[in-house]
Structure formats: C-alpha cells, structure tokens
Motif scaffolding. Sequence first.
Motif, PDB file in Angstrom:
ATOM      1  N   ASN A 267      96.739  69.311  74.683  1.00  0.00           N
ATOM      2  CA  ASN A 267      98.342  68.190  74.586  1.00  0.00           C
ATOM      3  C   ASN A 267      97.668  66.755  74.883  1.00  0.00           C
ATOM      4  O   ASN A 267      96.594  66.951  75.935  1.00  0.00           O
ATOM      5  CB  ASN A 267      99.036  68.796  75.024  1.00  0.00           C
ATOM      6  N   ILE A 268      97.927  66.011  74.194  1.00  0.00           N
ATOM      7  CA  ILE A 268      97.058  64.215  74.950  1.00  0.00           C
ATOM      8  C   ILE A 268      98.306  63.470  74.481  1.00  0.00           C
ATOM      9  O   ILE A 268      98.493  62.354  74.174  1.00  0.00           O
ATOM     10  CB  ILE A 268      96.823  63.867  74.060  1.00  0.00           C
ATOM     11  N   GLY A 269      99.158  63.978  75.170  1.00  0.00           N
ATOM     12  CA  GLY A 269     101.125  63.432  75.016  1.00  0.00           C
ATOM     13  C   GLY A 269     101.623  62.887  73.686  1.00  0.00           C
ATOM     14  O   GLY A 269     101.781  64.666  73.805  1.00  0.00           O
ATOM     15  N   THR A 270     102.442  62.699  73.968  1.00  0.00           N
ATOM     16  CA  THR A 270     103.688  62.105  72.978  1.00  0.00           C
ATOM     17  C   THR A 270     103.875  61.686  72.544  1.00  0.00           C
ATOM     18  O   THR A 270     103.779  60.264  72.268  1.00  0.00           O
ATOM     19  CB  THR A 270     105.531  62.667  74.011  1.00  0.00           C
ATOM     20  N   PHE A 271     104.851  61.704  71.166  1.00  0.00           N
ATOM     21  CA  PHE A 271     105.568  60.258  70.190  1.00  0.00           C
ATOM     22  C   PHE A 271     106.374  60.224  70.904  1.00  0.00           C
ATOM     23  O   PHE A 271     107.314  60.045  71.896  1.00  0.00           O
ATOM     24  CB  PHE A 271     105.729  61.000  69.413  1.00  0.00           C
ATOM     25  N   ASP A 272     106.781  58.843  70.392  1.00  0.00           N
ATOM     26  CA  ASP A 272     107.501  57.840  71.040  1.00  0.00           C
ATOM     27  C   ASP A 272     108.995  58.409  71.205  1.00  0.00           C
ATOM     28  O   ASP A 272     109.566  57.798  72.141  1.00  0.00           O
ATOM     29  CB  ASP A 272     108.118  57.045  70.374  1.00  0.00           C
ATOM     30  N   ASP A 273     109.451  59.990  70.010  1.00  0.00           N
ATOM     31  CA  ASP A 273     110.828  60.422  70.234  1.00  0.00           C
ATOM     32  C   ASP A 273     110.174  61.633  71.277  1.00  0.00           C
ATOM     33  O   ASP A 273     111.337  62.351  71.084  1.00  0.00           O
ATOM     34  CB  ASP A 273     111.370  61.501  68.962  1.00  0.00           C
ATOM     35  N   GLY A 274     108.986  61.617  72.115  1.00  0.00           N
ATOM     36  CA  GLY A 274     108.862  62.135  72.955  1.00  0.00           C
ATOM     37  C   GLY A 274     108.517  63.705  72.398  1.00  0.00           C
ATOM     38  O   GLY A 274     108.564  65.218  73.556  1.00  0.00           O
ATOM     39  N   PHE A 275     108.602  64.031  71.395  1.00  0.00           N
ATOM     40  CA  PHE A 275     108.312  65.884  70.791  1.00  0.00           C
ATOM     41  C   PHE A 275     105.658  65.374  71.289  1.00  0.00           C
ATOM     42  O   PHE A 275     105.471  65.055  70.784  1.00  0.00           O
ATOM     43  CB  PHE A 275     107.668  65.399  69.522  1.00  0.00           C
ATOM     44  N   PRO A 276     106.022  66.394  71.870  1.00  0.00           N
ATOM     45  CA  PRO A 276     104.055  66.438  72.523  1.00  0.00           C
ATOM     46  C   PRO A 276     103.563  66.885  71.430  1.00  0.00           C
ATOM     47  O   PRO A 276     103.537  67.489  70.272  1.00  0.00           O
ATOM     48  CB  PRO A 276     104.179  68.277  73.044  1.00  0.00           C
ATOM     49  N   ILE A 277     102.152  65.917  71.383  1.00  0.00           N
ATOM     50  CA  ILE A 277     101.066  66.233  70.064  1.00  0.00           C
ATOM     51  C   ILE A 277     100.169  66.871  71.144  1.00  0.00           C
ATOM     52  O   ILE A 277      99.850  67.054  71.863  1.00  0.00           O
ATOM     53  CB  ILE A 277     101.114  64.751  70.029  1.00  0.00           C
TER      54      ILE A 277
ATOM     55  N   THR B  25     106.449  55.160  54.579  1.00  0.00           N
ATOM     56  CA  THR B  25     107.255  56.056  54.912  1.00  0.00           C
ATOM     57  C   THR B  25     106.957  56.519  56.728  1.00  0.00           C
ATOM     58  O   THR B  25     106.263  56.290  57.624  1.00  0.00           O
ATOM     59  CB  THR B  25     107.261  56.899  54.245  1.00  0.00           C
ATOM     60  N   LEU B  26     108.147  56.891  57.297  1.00  0.00           N
ATOM     61  CA  LEU B  26     108.267  57.215  58.668  1.00  0.00           C
ATOM     62  C   LEU B  26     107.023  58.606  58.753  1.00  0.00           C
ATOM     63  O   LEU B  26     106.258  58.182  60.051  1.00  0.00           O
ATOM     64  CB  LEU B  26     109.634  58.470  58.671  1.00  0.00           C
ATOM     65  N   PRO B  27     106.364  59.262  57.996  1.00  0.00           N
ATOM     66  CA  PRO B  27     105.531  60.513  58.273  1.00  0.00           C
ATOM     67  C   PRO B  27     104.456  59.103  58.195  1.00  0.00           C
ATOM     68  O   PRO B  27     103.736  59.644  59.378  1.00  0.00           O
ATOM     69  CB  PRO B  27     105.149  60.812  57.082  1.00  0.00           C
ATOM     70  N   ARG B  28     103.807  58.365  57.306  1.00  0.00           N
ATOM     71  CA  ARG B  28     103.277  57.763  57.540  1.00  0.00           C
ATOM     72  C   ARG B  28     103.274  56.832  58.588  1.00  0.00           C
ATOM     73  O   ARG B  28     101.895  56.609  59.584  1.00  0.00           O
ATOM     74  CB  ARG B  28     102.789  56.371  56.070  1.00  0.00           C
ATOM     75  N   ARG B  29     103.993  55.752  59.487  1.00  0.00           N
ATOM     76  CA  ARG B  29     104.244  55.510  61.021  1.00  0.00           C
ATOM     77  C   ARG B  29     103.694  56.573  61.754  1.00  0.00           C
ATOM     78  O   ARG B  29     102.695  56.274  63.011  1.00  0.00           O
ATOM     79  CB  ARG B  29     105.934  55.495  61.058  1.00  0.00           C
ATOM     80  N   LEU B  30     104.018  57.764  61.933  1.00  0.00           N
ATOM     81  CA  LEU B  30     103.698  58.726  62.941  1.00  0.00           C
ATOM     82  C   LEU B  30     101.724  59.358  62.622  1.00  0.00           C
ATOM     83  O   LEU B  30     101.671  59.216  63.940  1.00  0.00           O
ATOM     84  CB  LEU B  30     104.751  60.258  62.405  1.00  0.00           C
ATOM     85  N   MET B  31     101.788  59.119  61.732  1.00  0.00           N
ATOM     86  CA  MET B  31     100.419  59.648  60.949  1.00  0.00           C
ATOM     87  C   MET B  31      99.699  58.587  61.596  1.00  0.00           C
ATOM     88  O   MET B  31      98.537  58.638  62.929  1.00  0.00           O
ATOM     89  CB  MET B  31     100.362  59.486  59.600  1.00  0.00           C
ATOM     90  N   GLU B  32      99.941  57.175  61.451  1.00  0.00           N
ATOM     91  CA  GLU B  32      98.916  55.766  62.125  1.00  0.00           C
ATOM     92  C   GLU B  32      99.775  56.107  63.235  1.00  0.00           C
ATOM     93  O   GLU B  32      98.216  55.429  64.681  1.00  0.00           O
ATOM     94  CB  GLU B  32      99.194  54.860  61.019  1.00  0.00           C
ATOM     95  N   ASP B  33      99.944  56.457  64.737  1.00  0.00           N
ATOM     96  CA  ASP B  33     100.836  56.210  65.930  1.00  0.00           C
ATOM     97  C   ASP B  33      99.860  57.604  66.524  1.00  0.00           C
ATOM     98  O   ASP B  33      99.010  56.816  67.522  1.00  0.00           O
ATOM     99  CB  ASP B  33     102.070  56.611  65.718  1.00  0.00           C
ATOM    100  N   PHE B  34      99.742  58.342  66.053  1.00  0.00           N
ATOM    101  CA  PHE B  34      99.112  59.915  66.325  1.00  0.00           C
ATOM    102  C   PHE B  34      97.699  58.835  66.316  1.00  0.00           C
ATOM    103  O   PHE B  34      97.078  59.367  67.082  1.00  0.00           O
ATOM    104  CB  PHE B  34      98.935  60.825  64.826  1.00  0.00           C
TER     105      PHE B  34
END
Length: 405
Positions: free
Chosen positions: A126-136, A199-208
């Motif tokens: 586990n290396i943190g969370t997304f902006d919505d608080g969901f764990p990564i 798309t939102l998934p692309r943003r999540l991927m690049e944030d990840f």
Amino acid sequence: MEFEKSQLTFDLGLPYATDKVCGSDDYKIAVTDTINSLTEYLKCKSTVCILVDDYTRATPTAEILSYLLPSLHENGIKKENVFFLFASGSHRLMNDKEKRQRLSEEIYNNYRSLDHRFFDSQHLVNIGTFDDGFPIYVNKYAIEADIRIAIGTLVPHMPAGFSGGAKMLLPGVAGEETVYHMHIIGALDPKQAIGVVDTLPRRLMEDFAKKIAEPFAIINVILNANDKPVGIVGGDYIEAHKRGVKIASEVYFVKIPEAVDLVISDTRTHDADMTQANKGLFSATLAVKEGGEILLVTDAPDGVSPVHGEEMQSFGKHTNEEIKAALDDGSMKDPLAAIEVLHNNVVRKKAKLFLYSPNISKEEAERMNFEYVDNIQEFIKTRKDNGAKIGRLRSSTFIVPYIEP
C-alpha cells in the motif's frame, strides 16, 4: 462469414499487412526515445523492471526487446539487474508456453521474470491513496525497481479511451481493490467512450503513475489487422502516449456513411474471452441506430471468462441498480464481472444484443442476457428481408466508427 456487397451498407476493418509496417529504424527510434527519457537514471547499479502485457495482446514484445535490452546494457545496466513482470491485471496468469512466446526462448531462459498476482497480498504494498481517499495497492516488485519500462499496444479502449501509457501500471500491476476501484469509476464516468482521450480512468492511471512509478517510460505499438506494427512510440509515459494516440486515431477511426439497423460486430482474432469480445459492443454502439440490433460474433476460445465468468452469468440479467446494490451488500463478489454487466446494460439502452460463438453455449449466452444465434446467414437474411440496413465491423474491439458531419 461472407456477405454479398449488396447486403451491407458498410464492411470495415483495420488496415491489413499491405500497409507499410514498422522496420528496424522505427524500433531503434522508439528505443532511443525511451532511453533518452531515462538518461539521468541509468546507472550501473540501477534495477530495471520491464512490464510486458499478456496473452490477450499481440504486442511484438520479443522484437522490441531485441533492440531495448542491448541499449540498456550499452548504457551501463547489468543483465542481472533487469527483470520482467507480466502485467496481467485481472486476467488469468499466463502459462509457461505463453511466456516463452512473449519474451522469446533466449530471453525467458536468461532473465528473471515474475507473474503479477493482483489478488495476492504477499505481492502487494500500500503506497497511499487516490484523491478520493481510496487506497492504492501495487506490485511491490514494480515499485522496488529503480526504473520501470512498459511494453504494450496502444488501441482504442473502453473505458480508458485508449490503452497504453500508464495503463500497464493500473490495472496492469495494481492490487485487486485498486483495480476494482478504477474500473467502477470508469464504468460510472459519463464521458466514457472508446477513442475518447480525456477519461476519468486515464486521469486515475496517470495520477497512479506519478505517485508510485517515476521514472517510468513506455514503448507502445499500434497494430494493423494482421497484428503487424504500423506505428511505434517510446519515451515518457504521458508525452509518448499522446504521440501514439495521434497515430492510433489515424489507424483505428473509420468513417461510415450512416448508422444502420443491425451492426455485425466481428471481434475474432482479438477476443480471448467475453471480457475482451465485449469491447466490440462499444464500437458497434457508435454505428447502430437507436432501437437497433448488434450481433456480436466471437471465437472466445477461453469461453465466457476463466476468471470472471461465473458472476457474469449469474448477474447477467440484473439491472445496473441491482448490480450496484449487489456490490454494496456483498452478494456480488467480483466487481470486474459487475463492470462487464454494467457496460453491456448501457449498450442495451440503445440496441438489442445477440451473440454467436462456437465456444459459448446458448445457455451461457442467455444467462448473460444475449439472444443466441446459431445460424448467422439465416439471421442476416431475416433482417435483410425485412428491409434492415446492415453493416459489419471487423476487428471491432479496436475500431472507432464515426459519421462525418
């Protein structure tokens, strides 16, 4: 499956091998761009994780590696510090034969390689969370390396818009909960559409990727219908991906004269199972009239799905509201199966769905809420006799049909 030209309003597929395909110079340029994007990180003691895609893709991985590995070694990276990670995401693990074919016998025998087990906490951190608080959660071997390089294809994709780039990390080497979260977010994204860039998934991927993976470079290929590379890009995972999308758009976007009553969506050769074949529904949706019909034609050699098939069938006739409730109360255990149903229900709002497949039974099709077709020619003739306009999309999992304004 052959049709007289007079039967079809359009019959479109990807470019074939007669088009110019990439040669050694193209591979060298892509590899050079990749190495240049990593220059400041390349040191003799650096460890390099090379992420490669799996059996569901036709990436010429071994050929790319024949240029990439020598270049890494010329830049000081020791052989023992390079390893491969099969970025299978939520797919089944590859068998030994598939791995050898992917890397080549020589590379497989002389370099370390690992499976990504997205469901195994022993392989994840586990290396943190997304902006919505969901764990990564992510594969620990991928982030323990000093450098990451991903090799894969760049094609139109639902719900990411396009594959490639940071997608090899998420969902490629992400943990089960993180993969589920990304897919659920994607399924609910109102902007989701095959061939859409932002798309939102692309943003999540690049944030990840920014949170866990830099330095991170990619080598992405764009394939024709014979799985030959007609474009290849390398370099920074965002910048190179943008260049690749421009090439992919020229290859995979096809103009149709008009929307039709029935779209035959032929996914064969790019449809390991229904989780892959279903992508052909999204292309067909762009070409069918409101209230029309879509016939999905697929080989699906692995059947419905060796991983997600049970709940894809058990919940196949549920509404999206019922699916969301089943996920919330825990009666549906597999969010990725849920996503397949959610997406297909969105398509059903526009068209009725039919399925032809030699490896999926009538009972399985009907449980997934498809009407089963066992004789394509008879099915087509009935529609034609009733005055329906019919179009076919070949290699439809990749195609983005559009009507020119």
